[in-house]
Design an enzyme around this catalytic site. Structure first.
Site, PDB file in Angstrom:
ATOM      1  N   PRO A  10       0.786  -1.227   0.000  1.00  0.00           N
ATOM      2  CG  PRO A  10      -0.129  -1.107   2.130  1.00  0.00           C
ATOM      3  CD  PRO A  10       0.506  -2.071   1.169  1.00  0.00           C
ATOM      4  CG  ASN A  11      -0.252   4.454   1.156  1.00  0.00           C
ATOM      5  OD1 ASN A  11      -1.149   5.032   0.568  1.00  0.00           O
ATOM      6  ND2 ASN A  11      -0.395   3.959   2.372  1.00  0.00           N
ATOM      7  NE  ARG A  18       2.293  12.836   1.447  1.00  0.00           N
ATOM      8  CZ  ARG A  18       1.627  11.875   2.089  1.00  0.00           C
ATOM      9  NH1 ARG A  18       0.655  11.238   1.490  1.00  0.00           N
ATOM     10  NH2 ARG A  18       1.907  11.552   3.332  1.00  0.00           N
ATOM     11  CE1 TYR A  23       9.195   4.991   3.132  1.00  0.00           C
ATOM     12  CE2 TYR A  23       7.706   6.863   3.004  1.00  0.00           C
ATOM     13  CZ  TYR A  23       8.138   5.729   3.639  1.00  0.00           C
ATOM     14  OH  TYR A  23       7.527   5.318   4.786  1.00  0.00           O
ATOM     15  CG  ASN A  74       8.370  -2.288   0.378  1.00  0.00           C
ATOM     16  OD1 ASN A  74       7.835  -2.436   1.478  1.00  0.00           O
ATOM     17  ND2 ASN A  74       8.998  -1.172   0.029  1.00  0.00           N
ATOM     18  CB  ALA A  77       1.551   0.183   6.279  1.00  0.00           C
ATOM     19  CD  GLU A  98      10.217  -7.915   5.404  1.00  0.00           C
ATOM     20  OE1 GLU A  98      10.539  -8.995   5.970  1.00  0.00           O
ATOM     21  OE2 GLU A  98       9.691  -6.972   6.013  1.00  0.00           O
ATOM     22  CG  HIS A 100      11.107  -2.715   4.507  1.00  0.00           C
ATOM     23  ND1 HIS A 100       9.748  -2.529   4.494  1.00  0.00           N
ATOM     24  CD2 HIS A 100      11.331  -3.923   5.058  1.00  0.00           C
ATOM     25  CE1 HIS A 100       9.165  -3.588   5.037  1.00  0.00           C
ATOM     26  NE2 HIS A 100      10.108  -4.448   5.385  1.00  0.00           N
ATOM     27  NE  ARG A 107      10.584   5.749   8.526  1.00  0.00           N
ATOM     28  CZ  ARG A 107       9.603   5.575   7.651  1.00  0.00           C
ATOM     29  NH1 ARG A 107       9.655   4.570   6.781  1.00  0.00           N
ATOM     30  NH2 ARG A 107       8.570   6.395   7.623  1.00  0.00           N
TER      31      ARG A 107
END
Ligand code: CA2
Length: 146
Positions: A10-11, A18, A23, A74, A77, A98, A100, A107
């Protein structure tokens, strides 16, 4: 031909619009194209899939069985919440890497736990787009080892 499925959660379709300080400035299409170039150099076929829905990602993992030798994912969330994606990956018989973009250990505390890591052969984080390229390379060599 070795086949790798790249799944983005998601996203991640919003990449480049943004939070570039976290990112980066590249879009998801830029990252997917870089993965395609990497895969071509390795003689690997890849397919890219992005979804904002947990169930759609579970279904993509289920359908990968018998069609793809490895998954690079990835989960965004959902990494931190989804037992369903973890279970689907645990039932998948190929290699799982996996990835990221950001360093999830640097974070918020809640990002440090990834359920998906329980089902991953390897985890790469904090290297931005390069992490995806390393993940494709790692997935290709894990396929060769199996
Ligand atoms: O660092 C990563 O790759 C993450 O998987 C990205 C997720 C985050 O929830 C994970 O903790 C770490 C978030 C992706 C959201 O991406 C956006 C990009 C641009 C604009 C809005 C969202």
């Amino acid at each position: 031909m070795r086949r790798i499925l790249i799944i983005n959660g998601p996203n991640l379709n919003m990449l480049g619009t943004r939070q570039p300080e976290i990112y980066g400035r590249e879009t998801l299409a830029d990252i997917e194209n870089a993965c395609r170039n990497k895969a071509a150099g390795l003689g690997v076929e890849i397919e890219c899939f992005q979804s904002n829905g947990e169930g759609e990602i579970v279904t993509a993992v289920q359908r990968a069985r018998g069609k793809f030798d490895a998954i690079v994912i990835n989960p965004a969330a959902y990494s931190h919440t989804s037992v369903a994606i973890m279970d689907a990956l645990l039932a998948y018989d190929g290699a799982v890497i996996e990835v990221h973009l950001s360093n999830i250990h640097r974070r918020d505390e809640f990002r440090r736990l990834s359920y998906v890591s329980k089902a991953a052969d390897g985890v790469i984080c904090g290297l931005g787009k390069q992490g995806y390229l390393l993940a494709v390379e790692a997935a290709a060599s894990l396929i060769d080892r199996e």
